[in-house]
Design an enzyme around this catalytic site. Structure first.
Site, PDB file in Angstrom:
ATOM      1  N   LEU A  63      44.868  -2.482  20.513  1.00  0.00           N
ATOM      2  CA  LEU A  63      44.967  -2.226  19.155  1.00  0.00           C
ATOM      3  C   LEU A  63      45.760  -0.584  19.144  1.00  0.00           C
ATOM      4  O   LEU A  63      45.477   0.142  18.488  1.00  0.00           O
ATOM      5  CB  LEU A  63      43.619  -1.865  18.564  1.00  0.00           C
ATOM      6  N   VAL A 111      49.237   1.226  18.060  1.00  0.00           N
ATOM      7  CA  VAL A 111      50.001   1.117  17.002  1.00  0.00           C
ATOM      8  C   VAL A 111      51.063   0.115  16.834  1.00  0.00           C
ATOM      9  O   VAL A 111      50.892  -0.808  15.830  1.00  0.00           O
ATOM     10  CB  VAL A 111      50.753   2.726  16.369  1.00  0.00           C
ATOM     11  N   MET A 112      51.647  -0.406  17.638  1.00  0.00           N
ATOM     12  CA  MET A 112      52.564  -1.737  17.772  1.00  0.00           C
ATOM     13  C   MET A 112      51.490  -3.028  17.718  1.00  0.00           C
ATOM     14  O   MET A 112      51.928  -3.704  16.921  1.00  0.00           O
ATOM     15  CB  MET A 112      53.364  -1.688  18.991  1.00  0.00           C
ATOM     16  N   GLY A 113      50.446  -2.944  18.171  1.00  0.00           N
ATOM     17  CA  GLY A 113      49.783  -4.070  18.343  1.00  0.00           C
ATOM     18  C   GLY A 113      48.856  -4.185  16.890  1.00  0.00           C
ATOM     19  O   GLY A 113      49.040  -5.337  16.310  1.00  0.00           O
ATOM     20  N   ASN A 151      56.463  -3.463  27.109  1.00  0.00           N
ATOM     21  CA  ASN A 151      57.936  -3.319  27.788  1.00  0.00           C
ATOM     22  C   ASN A 151      57.744  -3.265  29.267  1.00  0.00           C
ATOM     23  O   ASN A 151      57.785  -2.455  30.035  1.00  0.00           O
ATOM     24  CB  ASN A 151      58.437  -1.706  27.521  1.00  0.00           C
ATOM     25  N   SER A 169      61.299  -4.925  19.578  1.00  0.00           N
ATOM     26  CA  SER A 169      62.084  -3.657  19.151  1.00  0.00           C
ATOM     27  C   SER A 169      61.836  -3.488  17.806  1.00  0.00           C
ATOM     28  O   SER A 169      61.931  -4.270  16.921  1.00  0.00           O
ATOM     29  CB  SER A 169      63.290  -3.532  19.838  1.00  0.00           C
ATOM     30  N   GLY A 186      60.083  -0.345  16.739  1.00  0.00           N
ATOM     31  CA  GLY A 186      58.972   0.853  16.496  1.00  0.00           C
ATOM     32  C   GLY A 186      57.951   0.374  15.674  1.00  0.00           C
ATOM     33  O   GLY A 186      57.668  -0.682  15.319  1.00  0.00           O
ATOM     34  N   LYS A 235      65.374  -7.173  26.585  1.00  0.00           N
ATOM     35  CA  LYS A 235      64.740  -5.596  25.988  1.00  0.00           C
ATOM     36  C   LYS A 235      65.029  -4.608  26.659  1.00  0.00           C
ATOM     37  O   LYS A 235      65.312  -3.476  26.223  1.00  0.00           O
ATOM     38  CB  LYS A 235      63.359  -5.790  25.699  1.00  0.00           C
ATOM     39  N   HIS A 254      68.672  -3.938  26.107  1.00  0.00           N
ATOM     40  CA  HIS A 254      68.492  -3.185  24.791  1.00  0.00           C
ATOM     41  C   HIS A 254      68.443  -1.673  24.630  1.00  0.00           C
ATOM     42  O   HIS A 254      68.827  -0.924  24.040  1.00  0.00           O
ATOM     43  CB  HIS A 254      67.741  -4.075  23.798  1.00  0.00           C
ATOM     44  N   ASN A 255      67.291  -1.367  25.301  1.00  0.00           N
ATOM     45  CA  ASN A 255      66.949   0.113  25.571  1.00  0.00           C
ATOM     46  C   ASN A 255      67.884   1.215  26.205  1.00  0.00           C
ATOM     47  O   ASN A 255      68.024   1.978  26.016  1.00  0.00           O
ATOM     48  CB  ASN A 255      65.429   0.187  26.195  1.00  0.00           C
ATOM     49  N   GLU A 259      70.445   1.751  23.763  1.00  0.00           N
ATOM     50  CA  GLU A 259      69.693   2.759  23.034  1.00  0.00           C
ATOM     51  C   GLU A 259      69.709   4.050  23.589  1.00  0.00           C
ATOM     52  O   GLU A 259      70.347   4.944  22.827  1.00  0.00           O
ATOM     53  CB  GLU A 259      68.347   2.203  22.849  1.00  0.00           C
ATOM     54  N   ARG A 314      68.932  12.670  30.278  1.00  0.00           N
ATOM     55  CA  ARG A 314      67.539  12.958  30.022  1.00  0.00           C
ATOM     56  C   ARG A 314      67.066  13.767  31.382  1.00  0.00           C
ATOM     57  O   ARG A 314      66.024  14.636  31.263  1.00  0.00           O
ATOM     58  CB  ARG A 314      66.714  11.999  29.771  1.00  0.00           C
ATOM     59  N   ARG A 331      88.590   3.525  54.783  1.00  0.00           N
ATOM     60  CA  ARG A 331      87.518   2.699  55.403  1.00  0.00           C
ATOM     61  C   ARG A 331      88.010   2.134  56.684  1.00  0.00           C
ATOM     62  O   ARG A 331      87.223   1.841  57.690  1.00  0.00           O
ATOM     63  CB  ARG A 331      86.997   1.803  54.435  1.00  0.00           C
TER      64      ARG A 331
HETATM   65  C1  3PG Z   1      60.716   2.098  23.546  1.00  0.00           C
HETATM   66  O1  3PG Z   1      60.791   0.859  23.897  1.00  0.00           O
HETATM   67  O2  3PG Z   1      59.370   2.418  23.581  1.00  0.00           O
HETATM   68  C2  3PG Z   1      61.731   3.030  23.106  1.00  0.00           C
HETATM   69  O3  3PG Z   1      62.426   2.155  22.260  1.00  0.00           O
HETATM   70  C3  3PG Z   1      62.284   3.761  24.253  1.00  0.00           C
HETATM   71  O4  3PG Z   1      61.533   4.246  25.045  1.00  0.00           O
HETATM   72  P1  3PG Z   1      61.739   5.576  25.728  1.00  0.00           P
HETATM   73  O5  3PG Z   1      62.813   6.377  25.256  1.00  0.00           O
HETATM   74  O6  3PG Z   1      60.462   6.412  25.599  1.00  0.00           O
HETATM   75  O7  3PG Z   1      62.010   5.448  27.161  1.00  0.00           O
END
Ligand code: 3PG
Length: 472
Positions: free
Chosen positions: A11, A13-15, A103, A129, A131, A183, A186-187, A190, A289, A449
């Site tokens: 449980l 927030v996503m769950g 994930n 995906s 949030g 997924k 996808h990230n 993102e 990052r 080479r």
């Molecule tokens: C997730 O899947 O939680 C977010 O979309 C991306 O994750 P991160 O930026 O925390 O790696």
């Protein structure tokens, strides 16, 4: 008491939001959390008055579920997921189905699918995906595993998913860990788009001297265009407009410039390296990052390493929507999608996932973090040519590249002149310039080479494998 349709473990927030979503769509549910106090808080809070019951232990949890059981796990990826599978397995019966909505690393999912299916349980590794809000109102979901397992939950998932004009944002992705692989990519896309928008903000702030509201206005304009209309541009505008209630200063300016990550961007880049896919924009965003986290070192270096004396840089005007900067953002965003799609294509061949590229574009059009109007164009491109090697050469995207490349080049060159880091813009420019170059200088790399290691080379004027005695 009748048995519930659906069970949820975890449980967070996503769950919580996914189980509320399932219940709203007519699926009575049972929830289990490691600590029962959390279950009680949920049942007496968001779950009150709903067809959702709690269970104190796993025996009670499975007893309250109709068979075959459909159980969604929303727990931390890695060891915690393995632990839950181990704890619940003794209570499962033939045909029961576990769905991992976290994930997870796709190779872990490959292993778990094989392990669980061999015990006659179903196992689905499903990327989710959107949030917290997406989970509640309709996420994009990427389920992978056996088709028979998917069929057992299809009707539920199609009701829970975000809906776009051509259907729900969920489809059967493919076997094994393919859902979590999609997924992950996808990230990765993102990460790329987030960094691209951060670079645009940095240039507008530090070179053009624009304030948060002015930059937000540009984001608002970009979000009204076909090329950039997207959830990420929309929330960037919202972030830039948000003021600290205590002093009216933009909250963004008070945030420490260190970006975290939970792993999926890194996995995208590692997979790309393993599969020989070129993803420089995505890699640049990941490295952005990493570099951002080196705050102490950067502060020290700032006083030692001097950039060029700051000059002005023409990024367009407010009235033309910062035209060259928009070119840079559009082409870098297209590069991020193109690289992600190319990685999916390579993985599909390598792992025999048989990914349906137009369907993947379709389920990303709603609910998920990278949803955008561009995805309709991406869907069209793969519908037009299911074997398309790279999005950049699709006619619509090629026209964008040919029209906007001078703008991107101008921004990258100008940023270099004023000493501003634009890793995603410059990587995207190199990516496009490399990709559109029929003869690259790697002939000289091959010569070197062969010179030091007799690694041999191919020729363009005759067939065969050759070696030259370079140093007589
Ligand atoms: C997730 O899947 O939680 C977010 O979309 C991306 O994750 P991160 O930026 O925390 O790696």
């Amino acid at each position: 008491m009748s048995k519930a349709h659906f069970g949820l473990i975890g449980l967070g927030v996503m769950g919580e939001n996914l189980v509320l979503n399932a219940e709203r769509n007519g699926f009575s549910s049972v929830v289990y959390n490691r600590t029962f106090a959390k279950t009680e808080t949920f049942l007496n809070g968001p779950g009150i008055g709903k067809s959702i019951r709690g269970a104190k232990n796993l025996q009670e949890f499975v007893d309250k579920l109709e068979r075959p059981r459909r159980i969604l796990m929303m727990v931390k990826a890695g060891a915690a997921t393995d632990a839950v599978i181990e704890q619940i397995s003794p209570f499962l019966q033939e045909g029961d189905l576990l769905i991992d909505g976290g994930n997870s690393a796709f190779k872990d999912t490959e292993r778990r699918v094989a392990q669980l299916e061999s015990k006659s349980f179903g196992y689905i590794g499903m990327g989710v995906s959107g949030g917290a809000k997406g989970a509640l109102e309709g996420p994009s979901m990427m389920p992978g595993g056996t088709k028979a397992s998917y069929d057992a939950i299809e009707s539920m998932l199609t009701k829970m998913a975000a809906q776009v004009e051509d259907g729900p944002c969920v489809t059967y992705i493919g076997p094994g860990g393919s859902g979590h692989f999609v997924k992950t990519v996808h990230n990765g896309i993102e990460y790329g788009i987030e960094q691209i928008l951060a670079e645009a903000y940095d240039l507008m702030k530090r070179v053009c001297g624009m304030n948060g509201d002015q930059i937000a206005d540009i984001m608002g304009y970009w979000n009204s265009t076909e090329e950039l209309s997207s959830y990420l541009v929309e929330i960037t505008e919202a972030c830039l407009r948000t003021k600290d209630s205590t002093d009216g200063i933009n909250v963004v300016e008070k945030i420490m410039d260190k970006a975290g990550q939970k792993g999926t961007g890194l996995w995208t880049v590692v997979s790309a390296l393993e599969l020989g896919a070129s993803v420089p924009t995505i890699y640049a965003s990941l490295n952005g990052r990493v570099m951002s986290s080196m705050k102490t070192q950067r502060l020290k270096a700032e006083s030692i390493l001097k950039g060029p004396p700051v000059k002005t840089l023409d990024l367009g005007s407010f009235d033309d929507g910062m035209a060259p900067l928009m070119d840079a953002v559009v082409l870098s965003t297209i590069s991020s999608y193109a690289q992600g799609m190319e990685l999916l294509r390579k993985a599909s061949n390598e792992y025999n996932y048989k990914l349906n590229m137009p369907s993947i574009a379709q389920i990303w059009k709603g609910g998920c973090i990278i949803r955008s109007r561009l995805l309709s164009r991406i869907q069209d491109a793969y519908r037009l040519d299911s074997k398309l090697t790279n999005l950049l050469i699709d006619p619509w995207f090629a026209e964008q590249v040919n029209r906007r490349l001078p703008g991107l080049a101008k921004v990258v060159a100008g940023a270099a002149e004023v000493g501003m880091p634009v890793p995603c813009f410059s990587s995207s420019l190199d990516y496009i310039n490399s990709y559109r170059t029929g003869r690259l200088p790697q002939n000289l790399v091959q010569a070197m080479r062969d010179c030091f290691g007799s690694h041999t080379y191919e020729r363009i004027d005759m067939d065969g494998v050759f070696h030259t005695d370079w140093i007589k």
